[in-house]
Design a protein around this motif. Structure first.
Motif, PDB file in Angstrom:
ATOM      1  N   MET A  80       0.274  -0.536   3.363  1.00 15.70           N
ATOM      2  CA  MET A  80       1.320  -1.389   2.952  1.00 15.70           C
ATOM      3  C   MET A  80       0.887  -2.938   2.812  1.00 15.70           C
ATOM      4  O   MET A  80       1.846  -3.518   2.697  1.00 15.70           O
ATOM      5  CB  MET A  80       2.617  -1.129   3.933  1.00 15.70           C
ATOM      6  N   GLN A 140       2.131  -4.158  -0.714  1.00 17.03           N
ATOM      7  CA  GLN A 140       3.708  -3.948  -0.556  1.00 17.03           C
ATOM      8  C   GLN A 140       4.193  -5.570   0.173  1.00 17.03           C
ATOM      9  O   GLN A 140       5.095  -5.964  -0.445  1.00 17.03           O
ATOM     10  CB  GLN A 140       4.072  -2.779  -0.365  1.00 17.03           C
ATOM     11  N   ASN A 175       7.274   1.218  -3.203  1.00 12.12           N
ATOM     12  CA  ASN A 175       5.971   1.706  -3.616  1.00 12.12           C
ATOM     13  C   ASN A 175       6.096   3.149  -4.305  1.00 12.12           C
ATOM     14  O   ASN A 175       6.417   4.224  -3.528  1.00 12.12           O
ATOM     15  CB  ASN A 175       5.067   1.790  -2.448  1.00 12.12           C
ATOM     16  N   GLU A 223      -1.319   1.955  -3.444  1.00 13.01           N
ATOM     17  CA  GLU A 223      -0.575   0.902  -3.681  1.00 13.01           C
ATOM     18  C   GLU A 223      -0.827   0.427  -5.162  1.00 13.01           C
ATOM     19  O   GLU A 223      -1.499  -0.694  -5.199  1.00 13.01           O
ATOM     20  CB  GLU A 223      -0.690  -0.192  -2.617  1.00 13.01           C
TER      21      GLU A 223
END
Length: 117
Positions: free
Chosen positions: A1, A4, A24, A36
């Protein structure tokens, strides 16, 4: 992540966001697990007042230039003033389904499954 989080942080710092949602959507596409690469951004801000859509998009592209030059392949932008958001019924449109891309190419699909894409 990591990507993001970078997108969320940069947009939150750049805009007076009343609503900021970064989703996402990579899992809906022909990419290796935990990618991602495909994101949907919904941002409601009074900063967009008086701006045409193209200007809003250009502002986002400038802020996220590093991410877009790197691993981000697709960025769906839903950018609203608070008044526009109210008029939508407070919902951004759903993203379209993946059209298949490399799923239709057996060689690419095999590489994707192996994490080579």
């Amino acid at each position: 992540m990591k990507i993001q989080n970078a997108i969320e942080t940069k947009l939150a710092e750049a805009f007076e966001a009343q609503i900021l949602a970064v989703e996402n959507e990579s899992h809906k596409h022909s990419v290796p697990p935990n990618s991602e690469t495909h994101f949907k951004v919904t941002l409601v801000s009074p900063d967009f007042q008086g701006q045409m859509k193209v200007k809003r998009h250009q502002a986002i592209y400038q802020i996220l230039s590093d991410e877009l030059a790197g691993e981000v392949h697709a960025l769906a932008l839903h950018l609203y003033t608070p008044e526009e958001w109210q008029a939508t019924g407070q919902a951004a449109p759903d993203s379209p389904n993946c059209m298949g891309g490399s799923k239709k190419d057996p060689a690419m699909a095999a590489r994707t499954a192996q994490g080579d894409h």
